[in-house]
Design an enzyme around this catalytic site. Structure first.
Site, PDB file in Angstrom:
ATOM      1  N   TYR A 132       0.825  -1.217   0.000  1.00 54.06           N
ATOM      2  CA  TYR A 132       0.000   0.000   0.000  1.00 54.06           C
ATOM      3  C   TYR A 132       0.859   1.267   0.000  1.00 54.06           C
ATOM      4  O   TYR A 132       0.347   2.369  -0.156  1.00 54.06           O
ATOM      5  CB  TYR A 132      -0.959   0.059   1.207  1.00 54.06           C
ATOM      6  CG  TYR A 132      -1.926  -1.085   1.344  1.00 54.06           C
ATOM      7  CD1 TYR A 132      -2.107  -2.009   0.322  1.00 54.06           C
ATOM      8  CD2 TYR A 132      -2.668  -1.250   2.502  1.00 54.06           C
ATOM      9  CE1 TYR A 132      -2.991  -3.070   0.461  1.00 54.06           C
ATOM     10  CE2 TYR A 132      -3.562  -2.303   2.645  1.00 54.06           C
ATOM     11  CZ  TYR A 132      -3.708  -3.224   1.628  1.00 54.06           C
ATOM     12  OH  TYR A 132      -4.583  -4.262   1.791  1.00 54.06           O
ATOM     13  N   HIS A 187       0.504 -11.626   1.925  1.00 51.91           N
ATOM     14  CA  HIS A 187      -0.567 -10.875   1.243  1.00 51.91           C
ATOM     15  C   HIS A 187      -1.336 -11.720   0.221  1.00 51.91           C
ATOM     16  O   HIS A 187      -2.537 -11.540   0.021  1.00 51.91           O
ATOM     17  CB  HIS A 187       0.043  -9.654   0.550  1.00 51.91           C
ATOM     18  CG  HIS A 187      -0.906  -8.534   0.305  1.00 51.91           C
ATOM     19  ND1 HIS A 187      -0.539  -7.216   0.349  1.00 51.91           N
ATOM     20  CD2 HIS A 187      -2.236  -8.527   0.019  1.00 51.91           C
ATOM     21  CE1 HIS A 187      -1.591  -6.454   0.090  1.00 51.91           C
ATOM     22  NE2 HIS A 187      -2.634  -7.230  -0.119  1.00 51.91           N
TER      23      HIS A 187
HETATM   24  P1  NDP Z   1     -14.161  -1.219   1.674  1.00 54.17           P
HETATM   25  O1  NDP Z   1     -15.148  -2.311   1.460  1.00 54.17           O
HETATM   26  O2  NDP Z   1     -13.712  -0.889   3.043  1.00 54.17           O
HETATM   27  O3  NDP Z   1     -14.795   0.055   0.969  1.00 54.17           O
HETATM   28  C1  NDP Z   1     -14.142   1.286   0.909  1.00 54.17           C
HETATM   29  C2  NDP Z   1     -14.969   2.202   0.017  1.00 54.17           C
HETATM   30  O4  NDP Z   1     -16.229   2.471   0.617  1.00 54.17           O
HETATM   31  C3  NDP Z   1     -14.298   3.531  -0.197  1.00 54.17           C
HETATM   32  O5  NDP Z   1     -14.588   3.936  -1.521  1.00 54.17           O
HETATM   33  C4  NDP Z   1     -14.977   4.443   0.808  1.00 54.17           C
HETATM   34  O6  NDP Z   1     -15.004   5.766   0.312  1.00 54.17           O
HETATM   35  C5  NDP Z   1     -16.370   3.868   0.867  1.00 54.17           C
HETATM   36  N1  NDP Z   1     -17.008   4.007   2.182  1.00 54.17           N
HETATM   37  C6  NDP Z   1     -16.473   3.693   3.381  1.00 54.17           C
HETATM   38  N2  NDP Z   1     -17.357   3.889   4.372  1.00 54.17           N
HETATM   39  C7  NDP Z   1     -18.486   4.353   3.798  1.00 54.17           C
HETATM   40  C8  NDP Z   1     -19.747   4.736   4.288  1.00 54.17           C
HETATM   41  N3  NDP Z   1     -20.023   4.674   5.595  1.00 54.17           N
HETATM   42  N4  NDP Z   1     -20.684   5.173   3.410  1.00 54.17           N
HETATM   43  C9  NDP Z   1     -20.411   5.244   2.082  1.00 54.17           C
HETATM   44  N5  NDP Z   1     -19.219   4.891   1.545  1.00 54.17           N
HETATM   45  C10 NDP Z   1     -18.273   4.443   2.397  1.00 54.17           C
HETATM   46  O7  NDP Z   1     -12.906  -1.549   0.697  1.00 54.17           O
HETATM   47  P2  NDP Z   1     -11.351  -1.758   0.907  1.00 54.17           P
HETATM   48  O8  NDP Z   1     -10.862  -2.413  -0.339  1.00 54.17           O
HETATM   49  O9  NDP Z   1     -10.672  -0.522   1.300  1.00 54.17           O
HETATM   50  O10 NDP Z   1     -11.248  -2.843   2.068  1.00 54.17           O
HETATM   51  C11 NDP Z   1     -11.007  -2.500   3.418  1.00 54.17           C
HETATM   52  C12 NDP Z   1      -9.589  -2.808   3.814  1.00 54.17           C
HETATM   53  O11 NDP Z   1      -9.278  -4.187   3.606  1.00 54.17           O
HETATM   54  C13 NDP Z   1      -8.528  -2.105   2.959  1.00 54.17           C
HETATM   55  O12 NDP Z   1      -8.408  -0.729   3.241  1.00 54.17           O
HETATM   56  C14 NDP Z   1      -7.301  -2.923   3.266  1.00 54.17           C
HETATM   57  O13 NDP Z   1      -6.781  -2.570   4.526  1.00 54.17           O
HETATM   58  C15 NDP Z   1      -7.888  -4.329   3.264  1.00 54.17           C
HETATM   59  N6  NDP Z   1      -7.790  -4.986   1.937  1.00 54.17           N
HETATM   60  C16 NDP Z   1      -7.019  -6.138   1.859  1.00 54.17           C
HETATM   61  C17 NDP Z   1      -6.879  -6.820   0.686  1.00 54.17           C
HETATM   62  C18 NDP Z   1      -6.062  -8.059   0.655  1.00 54.17           C
HETATM   63  O14 NDP Z   1      -5.757  -8.561  -0.431  1.00 54.17           O
HETATM   64  N7  NDP Z   1      -5.667  -8.589   1.784  1.00 54.17           N
HETATM   65  C19 NDP Z   1      -7.539  -6.365  -0.561  1.00 54.17           C
HETATM   66  C20 NDP Z   1      -8.341  -5.162  -0.388  1.00 54.17           C
HETATM   67  C21 NDP Z   1      -8.447  -4.532   0.823  1.00 54.17           C
HETATM   68  P3  NDP Z   1     -14.225   7.013   1.013  1.00 54.17           P
HETATM   69  O15 NDP Z   1     -12.839   6.571   1.368  1.00 54.17           O
HETATM   70  O16 NDP Z   1     -14.233   8.040  -0.080  1.00 54.17           O
HETATM   71  O17 NDP Z   1     -15.050   7.397   2.195  1.00 54.17           O
END
Ligand code: NDP
Length: 283
Positions: A49, A107
């Site tokens: 990241y 990962h």
């Molecule tokens: P999420 O499912 O957490 O969704 C994030 C998205 O949702 C962003 O666009 C955010 O927008 C939006 N959002 C968040 N809260 C709200 C809300 N209350 N209302 C409306 N929109 C909202 O996706 P992630 O992919 O970020 O997954 C979470 C975490 O998991 C990652 O940050 C990472 O740490 C981990 N991860 C791990 C992976 C792996 O391979 N191990 C792969 C992907 C993620 P905004 O930021 O603009 O608010």
């Protein structure tokens, strides 16, 4: 906030804060500071990241004792293999400005996972890692892994949301004392999740948002969640899920939204494997 206890006795918060796709150091630092101020005590980052330094700085600046914060990071495929992983673990510690990491994950399930795992086992025994685990492992991959390692993974972080509920995979992990953790718990905002009629109806009943209902659904299923947001109001909203619970019928109704496969990544597609195995995060 509730905690879960990992197979080795380590306590892990059931909800944390993810920082995927927050490459700007200032934005990341502020988001982590906002999350810590809102009550989150688990931060989920990864070497890939490119924001471990910002996470480390935010933790320092927060003034909260390091022992109160559960830090997760992940080794990238480029750093798999024993020697490379050994070096990469030290880089994670340096970047995070800490002398231990609460949870280090492989990962992805590709590359020299066994060599990397030996380096992780060593660092775990030396106290530099409090727990070790994997990410994106399907049950058949986990089974192969469990049969061939000394220290069993304590966590498996996988894609879980209402459109990919992973019921059998979660069952398999629990049977093997592996804590399931959901990445993309809000489906990364895709598939119309925030306007889904089933989720909206349940949200209305509890006077909560769809995001809160979805995160709570994971908690009811014993799954750790790590939603990401760079908006303070959403960061606060996403942790305000500890004053209500869903009925088993509502959990089942949300389960019925399952498509049975991922529409975000396909770990079974050779082109995807080739693409991520060639992804370099440093020279
Ligand atoms: P999420 O499912 O957490 O969704 C994030 C998205 O949702 C962003 O666009 C955010 O927008 C939006 N959002 C968040 N809260 C709200 C809300 N209350 N209302 C409306 N929109 C909202 O996706 P992630 O992919 O970020 O997954 C979470 C975490 O998991 C990652 O940050 C990472 O740490 C981990 N991860 C791990 C992976 C792996 O391979 N191990 C792969 C992907 C993620 P905004 O930021 O603009 O608010």
């Amino acid at each position: 906030m509730e905690n879960t206890v990992l197979a080795n006795g380590l306590s892990m918060p059931m909800e944390g804060f993810g920082v995927f796709q927050v490459p700007d150091p200032e934005v990341c630092e502020q988001a982590v500071l906002d999350a810590l101020a809102s009550g989150y005590r688990l931060i989920d980052t990864a070497a890939a990241y490119m924001n471990e330094k910002a996470v480390g700085s935010a933790i320092k600046k927060s003034g909260i004792d390091r022992s109160e914060i559960f830090v997760t990071t992940k080794l990238w495929i480029q750093d798999f293999g024993y020697e490379a992983a050994k070096k990469a673990i030290q880089t994670c510690l340096d970047n995070l400005q800490t002398d231990y990491i609460d949870l280090l994950l492989l990962h992805q399930p590709f590359g020299d996972i066994f060599g990397a795992w030996r380096a992780m086992e060593e660092a775990y025994k030396a106290g530099k890692l409090k727990a070790i685990g994997v990410s994106n492992f399907y049950p058949f991959m986990l089974e192969n892994f469990l049969l061939n390692v000394d220290i069993k993974p304590m966590v498996n972080q996988i894609e879980i949301h209402p459109f990919f509920i992973r019921e059998k995979d979660i069952e398999f992990m629990k049977a093997n004392n592996i804590q399931p953790e959901a990445w993309g718990p809000l489906a990364e905002g895709k598939f119309g999740i925030f306007t889904n009629p089933v989720l909206e109806r349940i949200a209305k009943k509890y006077n909560k948002s769809v995001a809160q209902i979805v995160l709570r659904w994971d908690i009811e299923r014993g799954v750790v969640v790590i939603p990401k947001s760079t908006h303070k109001n959403r960061i606060e909203e996403n942790i305000d899920i500890w004053d209500f619970s869903l009925t088993p019928e509502e959990v089942a109704e949300i389960n019925s939204l399952d498509k049975g496969h991922s529409e975000i990544v396909d770990h079974f597609d050779p082109n995807f494997v080739k693409m991520i195995c060639s992804l370099k995060i440093h020279d």
